[in-house]
Design an enzyme around this catalytic site. Structure first.
Site, mmCIF file in Angstrom:
data_model
loop_
_atom_site.group_PDB
_atom_site.id
_atom_site.type_symbol
_atom_site.label_atom_id
_atom_site.label_comp_id
_atom_site.label_asym_id
_atom_site.label_seq_id
_atom_site.Cartn_x
_atom_site.Cartn_y
_atom_site.Cartn_z
ATOM 1 N N GLU A 215 0.867 -1.178 0.000
ATOM 2 C CA GLU A 215 0.000 0.000 0.000
ATOM 3 C C GLU A 215 0.901 1.225 0.000
ATOM 4 O OE1 GLU A 215 -3.003 -0.498 -0.565
ATOM 5 O OE2 GLU A 215 -3.006 -2.636 -0.155
ATOM 6 N N CYS A 249 -2.027 9.260 3.001
ATOM 7 C CA CYS A 249 -1.562 8.700 1.730
ATOM 8 C C CYS A 249 -2.562 8.913 0.608
ATOM 9 C CB CYS A 249 -1.231 7.219 1.886
ATOM 10 S SG CYS A 249 -2.603 6.199 2.454
#
Length: 470
Positions: A215, A249
């Protein structure tokens, strides 16, 4: 040496032995572990928020509650409601030529899995994948970030208190410890962090043939379409950018908008910022930048862009608070691809505005760059929305809002290409941490022996029949 400080190799060995003794834990065992995690978070939510705030220099407890505690507990509740069903084998019939055989897809725990946690959401990005791993019947080692040392120490101590030693353990340490962790012969490894470090993790894990879920990050665009509700778009983009001071993010990294609306965006954003976060950057509901290194990196990105010809539009009067690492939210116009602020993931409260003349130009701008982790589109015209969805790649998309696709249990979180591989959340996470074992159950009476050698005329007739029907 206390249990949280034991070498990860020793912890892995103990967990692997325990997994061999009970390779397929039943639902009561899995549910008990999920409830232990639920109790850990619920019982210590205030201490967790205080530890994270201390690590950041300041982060409002409200943001930790909304962005970390709530989604962690929600994920646990979802797994407790649905996990027993996820465990059930999926049965069916074999292909027509092989009837009456039957097939089965049987989820099986991978074994002992590893989770490497970043600093920006240290609770949720530990608990989220841990929920999926436990629901899938695994044992888990969790490597916590050295950039959130107070939270890491607290979480490791709590894990040791709430879980049996061979079920879940959390380990701490710096970059060398993280490198050694990635080199362990784990049955699966999930890493959340930067693309650059993700490459190193994947390279290290490859030596053990450890399967990985990555990720990562990237430059997540927000597109304001010609038919957008403009004020709504500005508000939601700004909110997605300023929670956790942009240290997210999937935060919008830059905005593509019609050329004639750039000045409108600046003025609307200033009004919105004054309403959402009055008295910036001193507002106690606005987070600090988590480290000196990160604060100076962001300041340098902004200042270098201005020196190269960009124009800065602070969203509030006054200046930064360097001693508290509070960076004034700033829009940047007249940017170009030579500037680092348009090449690097920003991960802070700076927001470049990139004008376009047609929506096709905006689509081409996104498509020509590395696939982002998230894409945000603000538009009311269904055909325009479909054009953007069909012609761009992104790990996940939210239309007419920001961030909230990450909170949907039915949608996996994951990247594509440079922004990651694989995904988790809900049933998708259960399957990430499971081996879906295919099983064929042959019937006692079947015709497969008719295809055995020696091969003759009967074999050729049957094979021709199978080729027509199969």
């Amino acid at each position: 040496m206390s249990e949280p400080e034991q070498a990860p190799q020793l912890l892995l060995h103990a967990m692997r032995e325990a997994q061999r003794r009970d390779p397929m834990p039943g639902w009561p065992v899995r549910a008990q572990r999920l409830r232990a995690l639920q109790a850990l978070v619920t019982d210590h939510r205030q201490a967790i928020a205080e530890a994270i705030s201390a690590d950041f220099g300041h982060r409002p407890a409200e943001e930790t509650e909304l962005l970390e505690v709530f989604p962690s507990l929600s994920a646990i509740r979802h797994a407790l409601r649905h996990g027993r069903r996820w465990m059930k084998p999926r049965r069916g019939f074999a292909s027509l030529p092989f009837l009456p055989a039957r097939t089965e897809l049987r989820p099986q725990p991978r074994g002992v899995v590893g989770i490497i946690v970043p600093w920006n959401y240290p609770l949720f990005l530990a608990a989220g994948p841990l929920v999926d791993a436990l629901a899938a019947g695994n044992r888990a080692l969790v490597k916590l970030s050295e950039y959130t040392p107070r939270f890491a120490a607290l979480f490791a101590e709590l894990v040791g208190r709430y879980f049996e030693p061979d079920a879940v353990r959390a380990v701490t340490g710096g970059p060398e410890a993280a490198q050694a962790f990635a080199a362990l012969p784990l049955d699966h490894l999930l890493f959340t962090g930067s693309t650059a470090v993700g490459r190193q993790v994947m390279r290290t894990a490859a030596a053990q043939l450890t399967p990985v879920t990555l990720e990562l990050g990237g430059k997540s665009p927000a597109i304001v379409g010609p038919g957008a509700r403009f004020g709504h778009a500005v508000e939601r983009i700004l909110l997605g950018k300023l929670v956790n001071a942009g240290q997210t993010c999937i935060a919008p990294d830059y905005v593509l908008l019609p050329r004639e609306r750039v000045h409108d965006f600046v003025e609307t954003a200033r009004a919105m910022a004054a309403r959402l976060y009055p008295q910036l950057p001193a507002n106690p509901q606005y987070a600090s930048i988590a480290s000196e290194r990160h604060y100076h990196r962001l300041s340098a990105l902004r200042d270098a862009a201005v020196a190269a010809g960009a124009r800065a539009w602070p969203l509030h009067e006054g200046g930064d608070y360097p001693a508290q690492r509070r960076l004034l939210p700033t829009l940047l116009t007249e940017v170009d691809d030579t500037m680092a602020v348009m090449r690097e993931e920003i991960f802070g409260p700076l927001l470049p505005l990139v004008p376009y003349d047609t929506l096709e130009e905006a689509i081409g701008f996104v498509a020509a760059r590395a696939h982002p982790l998230a894409l945000y589109l603000f538009e009311q015209d269904a055909r325009a929305i479909e054009r953007v969805l069909a012609r761009t790649h992104a790990g996940g998309v939210t239309v007419n809002d920001t961030l909230y696709h990450i909170a949907q249990h039915g949608l996996p979180l994951g990247g594509v290409g440079p922004s990651g591989m694989g995904g988790y959340h809900g049933e998708a996470g259960f399957r990430t941490f499971s081996h879906i074992k295919p099983v064929l159950r042959q019937a006692r009476w079947n015709g497969t022996g008719l295809l055995d050698p020696p091969y003759g005329a009967r074999f050729r007739r049957l094979l021709a029949l199978l080729q027509r029907r199969g």
